[in-house]
Design a protein around this motif. Structure first.
Motif, short mmCIF file in Angstrom:
data_model
loop_
_atom_site.label_atom_id
_atom_site.label_comp_id
_atom_site.label_asym_id
_atom_site.label_seq_id
_atom_site.Cartn_x
_atom_site.Cartn_y
_atom_site.Cartn_z
N LYS A 1 0.83 -1.21 0.00
CA LYS A 1 0.00 0.00 0.00
C LYS A 1 0.87 1.25 0.00
N ILE A 2 1.95 1.21 0.78
CA ILE A 2 2.85 2.36 0.89
C ILE A 2 4.29 1.87 0.71
N LYS A 3 5.03 2.55 -0.13
CA LYS A 3 6.43 2.22 -0.34
C LYS A 3 7.27 3.48 -0.17
N VAL A 4 8.18 3.45 0.78
CA VAL A 4 9.09 4.58 1.03
C VAL A 4 10.50 4.12 0.70
N GLU A 5 11.18 4.89 -0.15
CA GLU A 5 12.51 4.49 -0.60
C GLU A 5 13.50 5.63 -0.46
N ASN A 6 14.56 5.39 0.31
CA ASN A 6 15.69 6.32 0.43
C ASN A 6 15.25 7.76 0.72
N LEU A 7 14.28 7.89 1.63
CA LEU A 7 13.70 9.19 1.93
C LEU A 7 14.65 10.02 2.80
N LYS A 8 14.80 11.29 2.43
CA LYS A 8 15.64 12.22 3.19
C LYS A 8 14.90 13.54 3.35
N PHE A 9 15.07 14.14 4.53
CA PHE A 9 14.48 15.45 4.77
C PHE A 9 15.23 16.15 5.88
N SER A 10 15.47 17.45 5.70
CA SER A 10 16.09 18.25 6.76
C SER A 10 15.38 19.59 6.84
N LEU B 1 0.85 5.63 -6.71
CA LEU B 1 1.10 7.02 -7.06
C LEU B 1 2.34 7.54 -6.33
N GLU B 2 3.30 8.07 -7.08
CA GLU B 2 4.47 8.65 -6.44
C GLU B 2 4.16 10.09 -6.03
N MET B 3 4.48 10.42 -4.79
CA MET B 3 4.20 11.74 -4.26
C MET B 3 4.98 12.82 -5.00
N ASN B 4 4.26 13.78 -5.56
CA ASN B 4 4.87 14.96 -6.16
C ASN B 4 3.80 16.06 -6.21
N GLU B 5 4.15 17.20 -6.76
CA GLU B 5 3.21 18.33 -6.76
C GLU B 5 1.94 18.02 -7.54
N LYS B 6 2.04 17.17 -8.54
CA LYS B 6 0.88 16.84 -9.37
C LYS B 6 -0.04 15.82 -8.71
N THR B 7 0.53 14.95 -7.88
CA THR B 7 -0.25 13.85 -7.32
C THR B 7 -0.65 14.05 -5.86
N VAL B 8 -0.11 15.08 -5.20
CA VAL B 8 -0.31 15.20 -3.75
C VAL B 8 -1.78 15.30 -3.37
N LEU C 1 5.42 14.07 5.91
CA LEU C 1 5.91 13.71 4.58
C LEU C 1 4.91 12.78 3.88
N LEU C 2 4.32 11.85 4.65
CA LEU C 2 3.41 10.86 4.07
C LEU C 2 2.11 11.48 3.58
N ILE C 3 1.72 12.64 4.13
CA ILE C 3 0.50 13.29 3.65
C ILE C 3 0.80 14.55 2.84
N GLY C 4 2.07 14.75 2.54
CA GLY C 4 2.43 15.85 1.65
C GLY C 4 2.45 17.23 2.28
N LEU C 5 2.48 17.31 3.61
CA LEU C 5 2.61 18.61 4.27
C LEU C 5 4.05 19.11 4.21
N LEU C 6 4.99 18.17 4.07
CA LEU C 6 6.39 18.49 3.85
C LEU C 6 6.84 17.82 2.56
N LYS C 7 7.81 18.42 1.91
CA LYS C 7 8.35 17.86 0.67
C LYS C 7 9.72 17.27 0.94
N ALA C 8 9.91 16.02 0.55
CA ALA C 8 11.19 15.34 0.78
C ALA C 8 12.32 16.00 -0.01
N ASP C 9 13.51 15.97 0.57
CA ASP C 9 14.70 16.46 -0.13
C ASP C 9 15.17 15.46 -1.17
N ALA C 10 14.96 14.18 -0.88
CA ALA C 10 15.37 13.11 -1.80
C ALA C 10 14.57 11.87 -1.48
N GLY C 11 14.60 10.90 -2.40
CA GLY C 11 13.87 9.66 -2.20
C GLY C 11 12.44 9.75 -2.70
N SER C 12 11.66 8.72 -2.42
CA SER C 12 10.29 8.69 -2.95
C SER C 12 9.31 8.09 -1.96
#
Length: 271
Positions: free
Chosen positions: A3-12, A66-73, A49-60
């Motif tokens: 249902k949810i796949k998080v890969e190499n996620l980074k945020f600062s 659906l991959e999280m981005n500005e079009k799909t959030v 990050l999972l609900i799109g209130l923050l944007k990841a620096d890297a990863g997916s």
């Protein structure tokens, strides 16, 4: 099914130390996953990050393919609901009834059906007699129930509870826990609970333990609590029943009675 796949996620925050460091994990459809860690471990950052209130620096982050981005959030937010630690932050209606109706109105639900659904949701959370109350007139536990009803009204497949029990008394924690179990088992919701309370976390199907934005342990509650250093590594307190079990299973006389040991373990997982 994943249902949810998080890969190499980074945020600062503000390009300082990373709050989330190269995080990767999968959550299966219909699972209850508890993400645990002490303050500053990255739990709430991950929820945002999972609900799109923050944007990841890297990863997916991939949710329902659906991959999280500005079009799909916005589409992803239709699939993922969240109940915050302080439900006051998410009330939008002047009364309990209006707050639950908000999500239904956004979905253009006809008035007769809306009345029927509001009645169903308040019954689920035990708040029918409070329909015309204003949110500020409710206790902390009652506010959490209304927040859950509002999330149900959005009809999202995935529900995140971010420290939803931290402001509640023991009775409130027990009630919210039972609601979560019901949402998961009866309503087939994929549940993510975020907490530092291991007593609460042991009810989940799977646990992910964070420290300084990294996964340090992942597995079933049995597997996670079998690690001797978990309390030292995370600054979290092992549930009392599990500490008792650990002492009993290492006692040469008591451990001969396997039925006793198994009964203690089963008891500790339900309390």
């Amino acid at each position: 099914m994943t249902k949810i796949k998080v890969e190499n996620l980074k945020f600062s925050y503000n390009n300082k130390d990373e709050a989330i460091q190269n995080l990767s994990f999968d959550i299966e459809e219909g699972a209850w996953v508890c993400i645990v860690g002490h303050n500053g471990s990255g739990k709430s950052t991950l929820a945002k990050l999972l609900i799109g209130l923050l944007k990841a620096d890297a990863g997916s982050i991939i949710i329902d393919g659906l991959e999280m981005n500005e079009k799909t959030v916005q589409d992803i937010r239709k699939k993922v609901g969240i109940v915050f630690q302080n439900p006051d932050n998410q009330f939008v209606g002047v009364t309990v009834k209006h707050d639950i109706a908000f999500g239904l109105e956004n979905q253009c639900v006809p008035q007769p059906k809306m009345v029927e659904l509001i009645d169903e949701y308040v019954n689920i959370v035990g708040m029918k007699e409070y329909l015309n109350k204003e949110p500020h007139q409710l206790s902390g536990g009652q506010k959490q129930r209304v927040a859950i009803a509002g999330a149900l009204a959005m009809n999202q497949d995935i529900m995140i509870f971010d420290e939803a029990t931290s402001m509640l008394d023991p009775e409130g924690v027990r009630d919210i826990t039972e609601f979560i179990v019901r949402l998961n088992k009866e309503y087939k919701k994929t549940i993510i609970t975020i907490t530092h309370d291991l007593e609460f976390a042991k009810r989940a199907d799977h646990m992910i333990v964070l420290k300084k934005g990294k996964v340090i342990l992942s597995g079933t509650p049995d597997e996670v609590f079998s690690h001797k250093d978990i309390s030292e590594d995370t600054d979290l307190n092992i549930p009392f029943g599990m500490r008792v079990f650990d002492q009993v299973k290492n006692d040469e006389l008591l451990k001969k009675d396997e039925a006793l040991v198994k009964a203690l373990w089963a008891y500790s997982l339900t309390k």
